[in-house]
Design a protein around this motif. Structure first.
Motif, PDB file in Angstrom:
ATOM      1  N   THR A  55       0.850  -1.183   0.000  1.00 23.80           N
ATOM      2  CA  THR A  55       0.000   0.000   0.000  1.00 23.80           C
ATOM      3  C   THR A  55       0.888   1.236   0.000  1.00 23.80           C
ATOM      4  O   THR A  55       1.945   1.260   0.628  1.00 23.80           O
ATOM      5  CB  THR A  55      -0.939  -0.013   1.219  1.00 23.80           C
ATOM      6  OG1 THR A  55      -1.946  -1.001   0.981  1.00 23.80           O
ATOM      7  CG2 THR A  55      -1.605   1.318   1.451  1.00 23.80           C
ATOM      8  N   GLY A  74      -6.597  -2.428   2.461  1.00 24.05           N
ATOM      9  CA  GLY A  74      -6.175  -3.650   1.794  1.00 24.05           C
ATOM     10  C   GLY A  74      -4.898  -3.479   1.000  1.00 24.05           C
ATOM     11  O   GLY A  74      -4.427  -2.363   0.747  1.00 24.05           O
ATOM     12  N   THR A  77      -3.193  -0.845  -2.422  1.00 18.89           N
ATOM     13  CA  THR A  77      -4.066   0.326  -2.458  1.00 18.89           C
ATOM     14  C   THR A  77      -3.201   1.575  -2.471  1.00 18.89           C
ATOM     15  O   THR A  77      -2.144   1.615  -1.852  1.00 18.89           O
ATOM     16  CB  THR A  77      -5.013   0.306  -1.251  1.00 18.89           C
ATOM     17  OG1 THR A  77      -5.989  -0.729  -1.475  1.00 18.89           O
ATOM     18  CG2 THR A  77      -5.723   1.617  -1.032  1.00 18.89           C
ATOM     19  N   GLY A  91     -10.877  -1.798   0.764  1.00 20.91           N
ATOM     20  CA  GLY A  91     -10.499  -3.083   0.186  1.00 20.91           C
ATOM     21  C   GLY A  91      -9.141  -3.060  -0.496  1.00 20.91           C
ATOM     22  O   GLY A  91      -8.351  -2.120  -0.353  1.00 20.91           O
ATOM     23  N   GLU A  92      -8.872  -4.098  -1.263  1.00 19.44           N
ATOM     24  CA  GLU A  92      -7.615  -4.240  -1.993  1.00 19.44           C
ATOM     25  C   GLU A  92      -7.704  -3.566  -3.364  1.00 19.44           C
ATOM     26  O   GLU A  92      -8.785  -3.475  -3.955  1.00 19.44           O
ATOM     27  CB  GLU A  92      -7.270  -5.719  -2.170  1.00 19.44           C
ATOM     28  CG  GLU A  92      -7.039  -6.416  -0.843  1.00 19.44           C
ATOM     29  CD  GLU A  92      -6.510  -7.830  -1.003  1.00 19.44           C
ATOM     30  OE1 GLU A  92      -6.438  -8.331  -2.143  1.00 19.44           O
ATOM     31  OE2 GLU A  92      -6.157  -8.423   0.034  1.00 19.44           O
ATOM     32  N   GLU A  93      -6.551  -3.088  -3.821  1.00 22.07           N
ATOM     33  CA  GLU A  93      -6.418  -2.488  -5.152  1.00 22.07           C
ATOM     34  C   GLU A  93      -7.344  -1.295  -5.340  1.00 22.07           C
ATOM     35  O   GLU A  93      -7.880  -1.045  -6.416  1.00 22.07           O
ATOM     36  CB  GLU A  93      -6.661  -3.533  -6.244  1.00 22.07           C
ATOM     37  CG  GLU A  93      -5.703  -4.714  -6.158  1.00 22.07           C
ATOM     38  CD  GLU A  93      -6.030  -5.803  -7.136  1.00 22.07           C
ATOM     39  OE1 GLU A  93      -6.386  -5.488  -8.299  1.00 22.07           O
ATOM     40  OE2 GLU A  93      -5.931  -6.982  -6.746  1.00 22.07           O
ATOM     41  N   VAL A  94      -7.525  -0.521  -4.270  1.00 18.52           N
ATOM     42  CA  VAL A  94      -8.381   0.666  -4.293  1.00 18.52           C
ATOM     43  C   VAL A  94      -7.520   1.875  -4.614  1.00 18.52           C
ATOM     44  O   VAL A  94      -6.368   1.971  -4.190  1.00 18.52           O
ATOM     45  CB  VAL A  94      -9.101   0.834  -2.941  1.00 18.52           C
ATOM     46  CG1 VAL A  94      -9.835   2.169  -2.864  1.00 18.52           C
ATOM     47  CG2 VAL A  94     -10.069  -0.319  -2.722  1.00 18.52           C
ATOM     48  N   ASP A 110     -13.182  -3.900  -3.099  1.00 18.62           N
ATOM     49  CA  ASP A 110     -11.966  -4.066  -3.889  1.00 18.62           C
ATOM     50  C   ASP A 110     -12.084  -3.358  -5.235  1.00 18.62           C
ATOM     51  O   ASP A 110     -13.144  -3.343  -5.863  1.00 18.62           O
ATOM     52  CB  ASP A 110     -11.695  -5.550  -4.142  1.00 18.62           C
ATOM     53  CG  ASP A 110     -11.379  -6.325  -2.868  1.00 18.62           C
ATOM     54  OD1 ASP A 110     -11.092  -5.698  -1.827  1.00 18.62           O
ATOM     55  OD2 ASP A 110     -11.416  -7.575  -2.937  1.00 18.62           O
ATOM     56  N   ARG A 111     -10.966  -2.781  -5.654  1.00 18.97           N
ATOM     57  CA  ARG A 111     -10.813  -2.127  -6.958  1.00 18.97           C
ATOM     58  C   ARG A 111     -11.696  -0.886  -7.129  1.00 18.97           C
ATOM     59  O   ARG A 111     -11.896  -0.400  -8.240  1.00 18.97           O
ATOM     60  CB  ARG A 111     -11.034  -3.113  -8.116  1.00 18.97           C
ATOM     61  CG  ARG A 111     -10.037  -4.266  -8.129  1.00 18.97           C
ATOM     62  CD  ARG A 111     -10.421  -5.357  -9.109  1.00 18.97           C
ATOM     63  NE  ARG A 111     -11.795  -5.831  -8.923  1.00 18.97           N
ATOM     64  CZ  ARG A 111     -12.170  -6.677  -7.955  1.00 18.97           C
ATOM     65  NH1 ARG A 111     -11.293  -7.166  -7.113  1.00 18.97           N
ATOM     66  NH2 ARG A 111     -13.432  -7.042  -7.859  1.00 18.97           N
ATOM     67  N   PRO A 128     -17.578  -3.585  -4.817  1.00 22.52           N
ATOM     68  CA  PRO A 128     -16.351  -3.696  -5.610  1.00 22.52           C
ATOM     69  C   PRO A 128     -16.512  -3.046  -6.981  1.00 22.52           C
ATOM     70  O   PRO A 128     -17.598  -3.041  -7.567  1.00 22.52           O
ATOM     71  CB  PRO A 128     -16.150  -5.208  -5.738  1.00 22.52           C
ATOM     72  CG  PRO A 128     -16.803  -5.767  -4.521  1.00 22.52           C
ATOM     73  CD  PRO A 128     -18.004  -4.885  -4.274  1.00 22.52           C
TER      74      PRO A 128
END
Length: 199
Positions: A55, A74, A77, A91-94, A110-111, A128
């Motif tokens: 991150t 996440g 990010t 979340g992840e990959e935000v 996510d995303r 997401p």
């Protein structure tokens, strides 16, 4: 600068990089591969902050966990310059672009992408892959995403989410709301007077 707060010291993975002008205070966990750039502030006011692997927290961003709302960010990010995240689950990959604001109890899937100067309001859920356009406001669950010129609709949804009650435990109708809010919050923040620098 690292500080112990309320008996907790930051835990930073040896593969993470934290700029010397960043401030990390209290129960903060920074995972491997993270980058925390100059002027960023991560302050755990009673509940933890956890940054997932890889991150990036850019210059002058603020991440704050309150006494009742932890922060989880996440992996992979990016939190842009001057963005702020308070008591939220990201979340992840935000992607949180420059100047975004994410408030207590928000959940970002996510995303998700929150673009420049956009807002995710208190207790709002982004599924997401949601995109909040530049300067727009995401509010509620079920989610509304509205341009800033539709203030009455934003306020109608916002009012039901009860920001002062949810974040500060105070009824919006309290006659001296700001007096009680600032005194109560000030007492909580004053606990930083006992912070100890960590070598």
């Amino acid at each position: 600068m690292l500080f112990s707060h309320l008996g907790f010291e930051p835990r930073i993975h040896p593969d993470a990089v934290v700029a010397p002008t960043a401030v990390i205070s209290g129960n903060v966990t920074i995972a491997a591969g993270c980058q925390v750039l100059h002027g960023a502030v991560l302050t755990a006011e009673g509940t933890p902050i956890v940054l997932g692997e890889n991150t990036i927290v850019m210059e002058n961003a603020l991440i704050r966990a309150s006494s009742t709302h932890a922060v989880h960010i996440g992996a992979h990010t990016l939190i842009g310059p001057m963005a702020s995240v308070a008591g939220a689950d990201v979340g992840e990959e935000v992607f949180l672009a420059t100047g975004t604001r994410v408030f207590n109890g928000a959940q970002l899937g996510d995303r998700s992408e929150v673009r420049i100067n956009a807002v995710v309001h208190v207790r709002t859920t982004l599924p997401p892959d949601t995109v909040v356009p530049i300067s727009w406001v995401a509010v509620g669950d079920p989610l509304l995403i509205l341009p800033p010129d539709r203030h009455e609709e934003i306020w109608a949804a916002q009012k039901e989410l009860d920001f002062p009650g949810y974040v500060f435990g105070l009824d919006r109708q309290t006659p001296d709301l700001m007096v009680q809010l600032t005194e109560r919050y000030g007492r909580s923040l004053a606990r930083h007077a006992q912070d100890v620098p960590v070598d």
